[in-house]
Scaffold this motif. Structure first.
Motif, short mmCIF file in Angstrom:
data_model
loop_
_atom_site.label_atom_id
_atom_site.label_comp_id
_atom_site.label_asym_id
_atom_site.label_seq_id
_atom_site.Cartn_x
_atom_site.Cartn_y
_atom_site.Cartn_z
N MET A 196 0.66 -1.27 0.11
CA MET A 196 0.06 0.01 -0.04
C MET A 196 0.89 1.27 0.03
O MET A 196 0.44 2.11 -0.68
CB MET A 196 -0.94 0.14 1.19
N ARG A 197 1.91 1.44 0.72
CA ARG A 197 2.93 2.38 0.61
C ARG A 197 3.58 2.65 -0.69
O ARG A 197 3.61 3.64 -1.02
CB ARG A 197 3.86 2.14 1.79
N ARG A 198 3.94 1.34 -1.35
CA ARG A 198 4.49 1.59 -2.74
C ARG A 198 3.52 2.33 -3.56
O ARG A 198 4.10 2.82 -4.31
CB ARG A 198 4.90 0.15 -3.12
N TRP A 203 1.86 7.05 -6.89
CA TRP A 203 1.16 8.29 -7.14
C TRP A 203 1.65 9.67 -6.61
O TRP A 203 1.68 10.60 -7.16
CB TRP A 203 -0.25 8.17 -6.14
N VAL A 204 2.47 9.74 -5.64
CA VAL A 204 3.34 11.02 -5.26
C VAL A 204 4.38 11.48 -6.43
O VAL A 204 4.27 12.46 -6.58
CB VAL A 204 4.09 10.54 -3.89
N GLY A 205 4.92 10.08 -6.73
CA GLY A 205 5.92 10.18 -7.90
C GLY A 205 5.16 11.11 -9.23
O GLY A 205 5.80 11.77 -9.90
N GLU A 206 3.96 10.62 -9.52
CA GLU A 206 3.35 10.91 -10.62
C GLU A 206 2.94 12.46 -10.37
O GLU A 206 2.83 13.33 -11.25
CB GLU A 206 2.22 10.20 -10.80
N CYS A 207 2.52 12.86 -9.24
CA CYS A 207 2.34 14.09 -8.91
C CYS A 207 3.39 15.11 -9.13
O CYS A 207 3.33 16.19 -9.68
CB CYS A 207 1.97 14.16 -7.37
N ASN A 208 4.61 14.76 -8.78
CA ASN A 208 5.92 15.27 -8.82
C ASN A 208 6.38 15.49 -10.20
O ASN A 208 6.65 16.55 -10.66
CB ASN A 208 7.10 14.63 -8.14
N GLU A 209 6.01 14.57 -11.13
CA GLU A 209 6.47 14.75 -12.54
C GLU A 209 5.40 15.46 -13.38
O GLU A 209 5.91 16.53 -14.06
CB GLU A 209 6.38 13.23 -13.05
N THR A 210 4.26 15.47 -12.93
CA THR A 210 3.34 16.45 -13.53
C THR A 210 3.57 17.81 -12.98
O THR A 210 3.35 18.82 -13.87
CB THR A 210 1.88 16.13 -13.01
N MET A 211 3.84 18.23 -11.86
CA MET A 211 4.30 19.64 -11.27
C MET A 211 5.29 19.88 -12.11
O MET A 211 5.39 21.20 -12.43
CB MET A 211 4.23 19.45 -9.93
N GLU A 212 6.34 19.18 -12.15
CA GLU A 212 7.63 19.50 -12.89
C GLU A 212 7.31 20.02 -14.32
O GLU A 212 7.67 21.24 -14.78
CB GLU A 212 8.60 18.51 -12.75
N CYS A 276 -1.85 19.87 -3.55
CA CYS A 276 -2.45 19.45 -2.43
C CYS A 276 -2.68 18.05 -2.61
O CYS A 276 -2.73 17.51 -1.50
CB CYS A 276 -3.74 20.11 -2.67
N SER A 277 -2.85 17.51 -3.62
CA SER A 277 -3.11 16.12 -3.91
C SER A 277 -1.79 15.12 -3.55
O SER A 277 -2.06 14.29 -2.55
CB SER A 277 -3.27 15.78 -5.34
N ARG A 278 -0.61 15.83 -3.63
CA ARG A 278 0.59 15.10 -3.24
C ARG A 278 0.63 15.16 -1.51
O ARG A 278 0.97 14.17 -1.04
CB ARG A 278 1.84 15.80 -3.62
N GLY A 279 0.12 16.42 -1.01
CA GLY A 279 0.08 16.58 0.39
C GLY A 279 -0.85 15.60 1.11
O GLY A 279 -0.79 14.95 2.07
#
Length: 437
Positions: A196-198, A203-212, A276-279
């Protein structure tokens, strides 16, 4: 002469038998692959059955039976997977080398490869049993790994059956693919907590990539938006209208490479929603640690809300907490998928057409009827649902409370305010742009 002819016929017969054995094995493995792909990783049947018997909240996640400590059956399943993968890796090398010399000799190892694949599949089948209590994430990871291994074995044997694997380096390349599939097994997250953590980290990684990605587009657009607006004004003031103006050239939606000055506020607010999604996803990880720390929970009574904190001896309540965690994972999944969907709508020029769900006969388009507006509204709802779900943390028909840390409570409050603010900024930006069209 007769002996030579007889020997030649025997070789052809042996080669044919070897190919037939390969073909039979391929058919068995393809049936195994079909069974693996049909495994219910979402646990729909179990969830529906549980909800029919549930008088309280509707569960959207699979019922979990463990968190940090793995039951023996789960440990055995992972060991079976690891041992079988090692056997397949070693056997595939011998199989390829022998098949290069003689298809018949190589085919003698088919049964060994097939049996090892059956053990790989059995490990996946075990973790999909409802009574084992594995999360959707846990089921997904082992299912995908089992499919990758069995598929690679199938391709290798099939290449020897149709003789394509004997051409050049084809056999060696397919063996390399199989090795790679087996080498991924030790990297597989094991158990509900790890899986579940993985998934949330993904998803957090996808947030970071989208933001960048979109931060770069915003930066480039900020440097050109002023020049475009100035040129637009100059063209209009010089009378270049009637089909030759800048607006006609750009069709009122920008150049297609950068955002217009009207679009920039919308994109900035959308990026803030993704932040906020990443948060919230990070907050879910912290909430899991609070909820999963059952051993540290002490029996107590909260006089303010009359909710009882649980102890590890209270098995039914532990089940309720695990269900709460599973439900939170599914809400987090909506957020993770929503970020991808929102990102797809953020490329310039922004599309303000009606969404598929909106009434095509609507007289005036409002921000929530547009494709990007609808997705922003959905993402806002997912985020608010998750934040309130974590703050309340009261599963089991409000009869118990999961003690959350002060850090989780503080972050939840901050994110709630930020979500509302950023969503309002996005809706206002879309409304302003629609009013100018």
């Amino acid at each position: 002469m007769a002996n030579k002819k007889k020997g030649s016929n025997n070789k052809k017969k042996a080669k044919s038998q070897g190919r037939n054995h390969n073909a039979t094995t391929v058919l068995s493995l393809k049936r195994l692959l079909t069974a693996l792909k049909e495994l219910d990783e979402k646990g729909k049947d179990a969830i529906n059955k549980a909800n029919k018997n549930c008088s309280g909240q509707i569960n959207i996640g699979i019922a979990l039976k463990h968190w940090r400590e793995l039951p023996d059956v789960v440990l055995q399943a992972y060991k079976m997977l690891s041992d079988s993968a090692e056997l397949i890796r070693a056997t595939s090398t011998k199989y390829t080398l022998l098949s290069k010399i003689s298809v018949e000799d190589g085919s003698k190892l088919c049964d060994e490869l097939r049996q090892a694949c059956e053990l790989v599949s059995t490990s996946a089948f075990l973790l999909h049993q409802a009574e084992v209590g594995c999360a959707r994430s846990t089921r997904y990871f082992i299912k995908q790994r089992a499919i990758a291994i069995v598929s690679a074995v199938t391709q290798l044997i099939e290449s020897m059956q149709n003789l394509r694997g004997l051409e050049g380096n084809v056999g060696a390349q397919l063996t390399g693919v199989l090795w790679s599939a087996c080498d991924e097994v030790p990297k597989l997250p094991r158990g509900n907590r790890a899986c579940m953590r993985r998934e949330i980290f993904k998803w957090v990684g996808e947030c970071n990539e989208t933001m960048e990605e979109f931060a770069e587009l915003v930066k480039a657009s900020e440097s050109t938006a002023g020049d475009i607006d100035s040129e637009d004004t100059a063209l209009k003031s010089s009378g270049s209208e009637g089909g030759n103006g800048w607006d006609d050239f750009c069709e009122n939606v920008g150049t297609g490479e950068n955002y217009t000055s009207d679009e920039l506020p919308i994109v900035r607010a959308s990026l803030a929603i993704i932040k906020c999604s990443r948060g919230i996803l990070g907050l879910a990880l912290k909430a899991y640690e609070c909820a999963g720390n059952i051993e540290a929970a002490a029996e107590d009574t909260n006089e303010d809300n009359k909710l009882t904190y649980i102890s590890k001896e209270d098995i039914p309540q532990i089940g309720a907490i695990l269900q709460w965690m599973s439900n939170l994972q599914e809400i987090s999944r909506l957020i993770g998928v929503g970020v991808t969907d929102l990102g797809c709508l953020m490329y310039p020029p922004l599309n303000f057409d009606l969404s598929e769900k909106s009434d095509a006969k609507v007289e005036k388009i409002i921000w929530s009827n547009t494709q990007i507006g609808e997705q922003l509204l959905a993402q806002k709802d997912y985020l608010l649902t998750a934040a309130h779900f974590i703050i309340d943390a009261t599963p089991y028909d409000q009869s118990i409370a999961i003690p959350m840390s002060e850090e989780v409570k503080e972050l939840s409050s901050k994110l709630l305010a930020a979500i509302e603010t950023r969503a309002e900024e996005a809706s206002q930006g879309i409304s302003d742009l629609l009013n100018t069209r």
